[in-house]
Design a protein around this motif. Structure first.
Motif, PDB file in Angstrom:
ATOM      1  N   ASN A 100      20.756   6.510  -7.791  1.00  0.00           N
ATOM      2  CA  ASN A 100      19.396   6.142  -7.433  1.00  0.00           C
ATOM      3  C   ASN A 100      19.334   4.646  -7.121  1.00  0.00           C
ATOM      4  O   ASN A 100      19.664   3.829  -7.965  1.00  0.00           O
ATOM      5  N   PHE A 125      16.404   3.239  -5.727  1.00  0.00           N
ATOM      6  CA  PHE A 125      15.005   2.856  -5.564  1.00  0.00           C
ATOM      7  C   PHE A 125      14.637   1.780  -6.574  1.00  0.00           C
ATOM      8  O   PHE A 125      15.025   1.850  -7.731  1.00  0.00           O
ATOM      9  N   SER A 129       9.195   2.967  -6.585  1.00  0.00           N
ATOM     10  CA  SER A 129       8.976   4.271  -7.213  1.00  0.00           C
ATOM     11  C   SER A 129       7.535   4.433  -7.681  1.00  0.00           C
ATOM     12  O   SER A 129       6.913   5.472  -7.454  1.00  0.00           O
ATOM     13  N   THR A 176       5.263   4.659  -4.570  1.00  0.00           N
ATOM     14  CA  THR A 176       5.439   5.944  -3.882  1.00  0.00           C
ATOM     15  C   THR A 176       4.725   7.062  -4.622  1.00  0.00           C
ATOM     16  O   THR A 176       3.997   7.865  -4.020  1.00  0.00           O
ATOM     17  N   GLU A 221      13.516  13.328  -3.085  1.00  0.00           N
ATOM     18  CA  GLU A 221      13.287  11.886  -3.126  1.00  0.00           C
ATOM     19  C   GLU A 221      12.226  11.517  -4.154  1.00  0.00           C
ATOM     20  O   GLU A 221      12.400  10.577  -4.933  1.00  0.00           O
ATOM     21  N   ASN A 222      11.129  12.262  -4.174  1.00  0.00           N
ATOM     22  CA  ASN A 222      10.069  11.955  -5.135  1.00  0.00           C
ATOM     23  C   ASN A 222      10.466  12.302  -6.564  1.00  0.00           C
ATOM     24  O   ASN A 222      10.007  11.673  -7.508  1.00  0.00           O
ATOM     25  N   GLN A 272      13.446  11.739  -7.661  1.00  0.00           N
ATOM     26  CA  GLN A 272      14.187  10.528  -8.035  1.00  0.00           C
ATOM     27  C   GLN A 272      13.234   9.394  -8.404  1.00  0.00           C
ATOM     28  O   GLN A 272      13.492   8.637  -9.339  1.00  0.00           O
ATOM     29  N   HIS A 273      12.122   9.286  -7.678  1.00  0.00           N
ATOM     30  CA  HIS A 273      11.117   8.279  -8.025  1.00  0.00           C
ATOM     31  C   HIS A 273      10.545   8.562  -9.416  1.00  0.00           C
ATOM     32  O   HIS A 273      10.331   7.639 -10.208  1.00  0.00           O
ATOM     33  N   ASN A 280      12.962   7.491 -11.950  1.00  0.00           N
ATOM     34  CA  ASN A 280      12.968   6.030 -11.993  1.00  0.00           C
ATOM     35  C   ASN A 280      11.814   5.508 -12.856  1.00  0.00           C
ATOM     36  O   ASN A 280      11.991   4.570 -13.638  1.00  0.00           O
ATOM     37  N   VAL A 281      10.646   6.112 -12.722  1.00  0.00           N
ATOM     38  CA  VAL A 281       9.489   5.697 -13.527  1.00  0.00           C
ATOM     39  C   VAL A 281       9.748   5.997 -15.000  1.00  0.00           C
ATOM     40  O   VAL A 281       9.458   5.174 -15.874  1.00  0.00           O
TER      41      VAL A 281
END
Length: 100
Positions: free
Chosen positions: A2, A4, A9, A12, A53-54, A56-57, A60-61
């Motif tokens: 990842n 991002f 993140s 998004t 992708e989202n 992964q966001h 990340n959060v």
């Protein structure tokens, strides 16, 4: 791996949460739970509503919070944006049983 940034993140997922898609609620829940897990939770099975992708966001959060950082602090006007998100998605707030 990842790549991002935490800022990207959070921004998004805010856009997804403020949109009108099947993933809006889970994006809001990820953000709100990272912001205030006493009142909001993430239903793990619903993470599958996010595209790759989202997702992964979202991870990340969650990682950001694991590192002791609050999501509202990595974006401009974060407190205002998260309070607005909280009001908009208040119906997702966790109902506690047996509150004294």
């Amino acid at each position: 791996m990842n790549t991002f940034s935490p800022t990207l993140s959070v921004e998004t997922l805010l856009r997804v949460a403020n949109g009108y898609s099947g993933a809006s609620a889970i994006a809001a829940q990820v953000l709100l739970s990272a912001w205030n897990s006493n009142d909001f939770t993430v239903p793990v099975a619903e993470l599958s509503l996010l595209d790759g992708e989202n997702y992964q966001h979202a991870l990340n959060v969650m990682t950001l919070r694991y590192q002791g950082k609050e999501p509202q602090n990595v974006i401009a006007q974060g407190d205002k944006k998260f309070h607005t998100l909280c009001v908009e998605w208040s119906h997702l707030e966790t109902q506690r049983k047996g509150a004294a």
